[in-house]
Design an enzyme around this catalytic site. Structure first.
Site, short mmCIF file in Angstrom:
data_model
loop_
_atom_site.label_atom_id
_atom_site.label_comp_id
_atom_site.label_asym_id
_atom_site.label_seq_id
_atom_site.Cartn_x
_atom_site.Cartn_y
_atom_site.Cartn_z
CG HIS A 19 16.69 -93.28 65.71
ND1 HIS A 19 17.67 -93.47 64.77
CD2 HIS A 19 15.57 -92.97 65.01
CE1 HIS A 19 17.17 -93.28 63.55
NE2 HIS A 19 15.90 -92.97 63.67
CE LYS A 37 13.60 -94.36 54.10
NZ LYS A 37 13.74 -93.80 55.38
NE ARG A 93 13.29 -86.44 62.22
CZ ARG A 93 13.74 -87.25 61.30
NH1 ARG A 93 15.02 -87.31 61.05
NH2 ARG A 93 12.91 -87.99 60.59
CB SER A 151 19.34 -92.66 59.43
OG SER A 151 18.79 -93.08 60.64
P1 ADP Z 1 11.40 -94.44 59.12
O1 ADP Z 1 12.03 -94.81 57.81
O2 ADP Z 1 10.34 -95.40 59.59
O3 ADP Z 1 10.96 -93.00 59.25
P2 ADP Z 1 13.65 -93.74 60.79
O4 ADP Z 1 14.71 -94.65 61.30
O5 ADP Z 1 14.08 -92.67 59.85
O6 ADP Z 1 12.57 -94.70 60.18
O7 ADP Z 1 12.91 -93.04 62.02
C1 ADP Z 1 12.20 -93.79 62.98
C2 ADP Z 1 11.41 -92.83 63.86
O8 ADP Z 1 12.31 -92.02 64.62
C3 ADP Z 1 10.52 -91.85 63.09
O9 ADP Z 1 9.34 -91.65 63.84
C4 ADP Z 1 11.33 -90.58 63.05
O10 ADP Z 1 10.51 -89.43 62.95
C5 ADP Z 1 12.02 -90.65 64.42
N1 ADP Z 1 13.26 -89.88 64.43
C6 ADP Z 1 14.27 -89.94 63.53
N2 ADP Z 1 15.25 -89.07 63.85
C7 ADP Z 1 14.84 -88.45 65.00
C8 ADP Z 1 15.40 -87.42 65.84
N3 ADP Z 1 16.55 -86.82 65.54
N4 ADP Z 1 14.71 -87.05 66.94
C9 ADP Z 1 13.51 -87.62 67.21
N5 ADP Z 1 12.92 -88.57 66.46
C10 ADP Z 1 13.57 -88.98 65.37
#
Ligand code: ADP
Length: 162
Positions: free
Chosen positions: A17, A41, A92, A130
């Site tokens: 992130h 979730k 990703r 996450s």
């Molecule tokens: P959501 O539940 O909205 O997907 P996340 O916190 O899982 O929220 O992810 C927020 C954003 O960050 C999403 O666009 C996700 O694809 C991106 N993201 C999550 N992990 C990574 C990573 N390792 N590298 C790049 N982008 C990421």
């Protein structure tokens, strides 16, 4: 002024992130990291905890044009409220593409003037999510290098207690 909104669950905020946020801060005048209040979730960290951890990262990294906030409801409404022209997301694997493609279609329907920009995950973070962090932390595994250093203690302690 070019304003972007980077929405997510951030449960918790990872170095993946951070990578996306750093790139976005170079491209936009102002970036709102928008923590989704009620992710589909159940979140391990409360919305205030998630915001607090991201604020600590923003301060530590000196990302002066990043603002941390919380939102509920439709993202397009929130983006409009803060005057954003763009949504920021990270990509990703191919599985992210499928999901993001659908969300983008819905958002375009709701707000045709609001566009989404995507940052490709760095190869070294392309496996990182996450949920990986939550799983590793729950079993007291090593989360160093997966979440920003300034939050390791709080995340590790909380996950180990679950
Ligand atoms: P959501 O539940 O909205 O997907 P996340 O916190 O899982 O929220 O992810 C927020 C954003 O960050 C999403 O666009 C996700 O694809 C991106 N993201 C999550 N992990 C990574 C990573 N390792 N590298 C790049 N982008 C990421």
């Amino acid at each position: 002024m070019k304003i972007g909104v980077y929405p997510g669950s951030f449960d918790p905020f990872t170095v993946g992130h951070l990578d996306v946020l750093t790139s976005a801060c170079r491209l936009f005048d102002e970036v709102y990291v928008a923590v989704l209040k009620h992710p589909s979730k159940h979140a391990v960290f409360t919305d205030s905890e998630r915001q607090e951890m991201i604020r600590r990262v923003v301060d530590t990294e000196g990302l002066a044009n990043a603002k941390v906030a919380c939102f509920d409801g439709l993202l397009v409404d929130y983006a409009k409220q803060v005057g954003a022209s763009h949504i920021i997301r990270g990509l990703r694997a191919i599985t992210d593409f499928e999901y993001e493609f659908q969300i983008d279609a819905v958002n375009r329907h709701l707000a045709p003037d609001l566009h989404t920009v995507y940052f490709m995950a760095s190869p070294k973070h392309s496996f990182l999510s996450s949920s990986n962090v939550r799983e590793i932390g729950t079993y007291c595994g090593n989360i160093v290098g997966l979440v920003p250093q300034c939050n390791i203690e709080i995340i590790g302690e909380r996950l180990a207690r679950q």
